[in-house]
Design an enzyme around this catalytic site. Structure first.
Site, mmCIF file in Angstrom:
data_model
loop_
_atom_site.group_PDB
_atom_site.id
_atom_site.type_symbol
_atom_site.label_atom_id
_atom_site.label_comp_id
_atom_site.label_asym_id
_atom_site.label_seq_id
_atom_site.Cartn_x
_atom_site.Cartn_y
_atom_site.Cartn_z
ATOM 1 N N ALA A 73 0.811 -1.238 0.142
ATOM 2 C CA ALA A 73 0.257 0.102 0.167
ATOM 3 C C ALA A 73 0.769 1.052 -0.274
ATOM 4 O O ALA A 73 2.115 1.142 0.448
ATOM 5 C CB ALA A 73 -0.980 -0.149 1.579
ATOM 6 N N GLN A 75 1.302 3.598 1.811
ATOM 7 C CA GLN A 75 2.970 3.365 2.973
ATOM 8 C C GLN A 75 3.071 2.300 3.821
ATOM 9 O O GLN A 75 3.150 2.087 4.411
ATOM 10 C CB GLN A 75 1.444 4.537 4.139
ATOM 11 C CG GLN A 75 1.428 5.903 4.293
ATOM 12 C CD GLN A 75 2.661 6.715 4.589
ATOM 13 O OE1 GLN A 75 4.188 6.276 5.127
ATOM 14 N NE2 GLN A 75 2.486 7.712 3.826
ATOM 15 N N SER A 76 3.242 1.978 2.869
ATOM 16 C CA SER A 76 3.724 0.636 3.105
ATOM 17 C C SER A 76 5.226 0.079 4.258
ATOM 18 O O SER A 76 6.014 1.246 3.418
ATOM 19 C CB SER A 76 3.933 -0.576 2.084
ATOM 20 O OG SER A 76 4.179 -1.710 2.041
ATOM 21 N N ASN A 77 5.292 -0.061 5.510
ATOM 22 C CA ASN A 77 6.394 -0.650 6.456
ATOM 23 C C ASN A 77 7.213 -1.627 5.327
ATOM 24 O O ASN A 77 8.822 -1.637 5.821
ATOM 25 C CB ASN A 77 6.178 -0.583 7.269
ATOM 26 C CG ASN A 77 5.162 0.081 7.942
ATOM 27 O OD1 ASN A 77 5.090 1.505 7.783
ATOM 28 N ND2 ASN A 77 4.000 0.041 8.341
ATOM 29 N N ALA A 79 8.031 -1.589 2.236
ATOM 30 C CA ALA A 79 8.093 -1.567 1.068
ATOM 31 C C ALA A 79 9.632 -0.791 2.022
ATOM 32 O O ALA A 79 10.496 -0.478 1.238
ATOM 33 C CB ALA A 79 7.273 -0.483 -0.141
#
Ligand SMILES: *Cc1c(COP(=O)(O)O)cnc(C)c1O
Length: 338
Positions: A73, A75-77, A79
């Site tokens: 998503a 705000q992917s942690n 990524a």
């Protein structure tokens, strides 16, 4: 169980601390709450994906990859930690970000994890909500192969049997830590999403015959789907470890009553849980995962799910950077400079 057989690169600061939450336990009137600080894994502000990436990136290097592709998503942690891991290992990184929430606030689309993805040198492309992200990644990888690159595709959340080894390892770490401290863990609670964390923990805890039950608090899928995803991955992880099929359906429990309107959409319970833990313990949770996980834990405590003298460990999976993507969720007065 001999995890050292599996290639691993060191990316995190382990073991992470296991600490009592004395003020929060007192405030809630029991049970005895503990926190396992996987927000302190150290890689680019830390989080649970670092443990998975230690095994995934080792596999990428073993396969001769020169670029890692992953997705999440906005705000992917996952990524962000993947971008940092790649920077550390000298791999290129391309991230596909799915617009799961439809939020247009620049804080959400550009700050927090997105800012850090870019600082770590990753390239980003965006996809609309509901896209088949695995297929999108495969298409990008195919195009890269045609130009002579060697991409390694990591699924969303790093959740496959290789990534889940990171949480088999965490299960071993936790059991050792607790036994060194003389702590009897009665329950382990954490936020569950792409399923790799819970699957690895369940596989590891069952393989160790620990008797510690795990409760996943869902952040996206309904309970039947979440439990099926976790069970399937736990079974594949046990097989990857070379063990007989030890995981049974009753080992996998998820409670998905705290998702609210959807993935990444704030709930009142999440806001209250983030505030409470910040005020009682000086610990920051995140709005998408650990905040909803803690909201579930607090609500279940209120409903008497745990004995007053039981020891409940909350696994803090990280994600605090995501707070900066949600400046409005906490209703902080904008006009005070305090
Ligand atoms: C990804 C993530 C989770 C969920 O872990 P899964 O292995 O995807 O189930 C929980 N908390 C945070 C902060 C995360 O980034």
């Amino acid at each position: 169980m001999n995890l050292a057989r599996f290639p691993r690169v060191r990316l995190g600061h382990m073991p992470t601390p296991l600490e009592p939450m004395e003020r929060l336990s007192k405030h809630l009137g029991g049970p005895k709450l503990w926190i396992k600080r996987d927000d302190c894994t150290g890689l680019s502000t830390g989080g649970n994906k670092t443990r998975k990436l230690e095994y995934l990136c080792a596999d990428a290097l073993a396969q001769g990859a020169d670029i890692v592709i992953t997705q999440g998503a906005t705000q992917s942690n996952h990524a962000r930690q993947t971008a940092a891991a790649c920077a550390r290992l000298g791999l290129a990184c391309h991230i596909l970000l799915e617009d799961r929430t439809g939020y247009t606030d620049p804080a959400y689309t550009r700050s927090g994890n997105v800012l850090m993805d870019k600082l770590h040198g990753a390239t980003i492309s965006r996809r609309p909500g509901g896209a088949d992200m695995q297929a999108e990644m495969e298409a990008v990888a195919e195009e890269m192969r045609s130009t002579g690159r060697k991409p390694y595709v990591i699924p969303g959340g790093g959740s496959n049997p290789i990534g889940a080894l990171g949480y088999v390892n965490a299960a071993q770490e936790l059991v050792t830590q607790a036994s060194d401290m003389g702590l009897r863990i009665d329950h382990l609670v954490h936020a569950t999403g792409s399923a790799g964390t819970q699957a690895g923990l369940v596989a590891g805890l069952v393989a160790l015959n620990s008797g510690i039950p795990v409760l996943g608090i869902g952040v996206r899928a309904p309970k039947p789907k979440q439990e099926a995803n976790v069970l399937a991955l736990a079974e594949r992880t046990i097989a990857h470890l070379g063990l007989p099929p030890l995981v049974r359906p009753e080992h996998v429990v998820a409670n998905c009553d705290y998702v609210g309107q959807g993935y990444g959409i704030p709930t009142q319970g999440m806001v209250e849980a983030v505030r409470l833990v910040a005020e009682q313990e000086g610990i920051l949770l995140d709005p998408v995962y650990s905040g909803k996980g803690m909201a579930g834990l607090i609500d279940l405590i209120g409903k008497g799910r745990f004995g007053k003298d039981e020891n409940v460990v909350f696994l803090h999976t990280g994600g605090q950077v995501g707070l900066f993507g949600y400046p409005d969720a906490f209703g902080l007065p904008a006009d005070t400079a305090r």
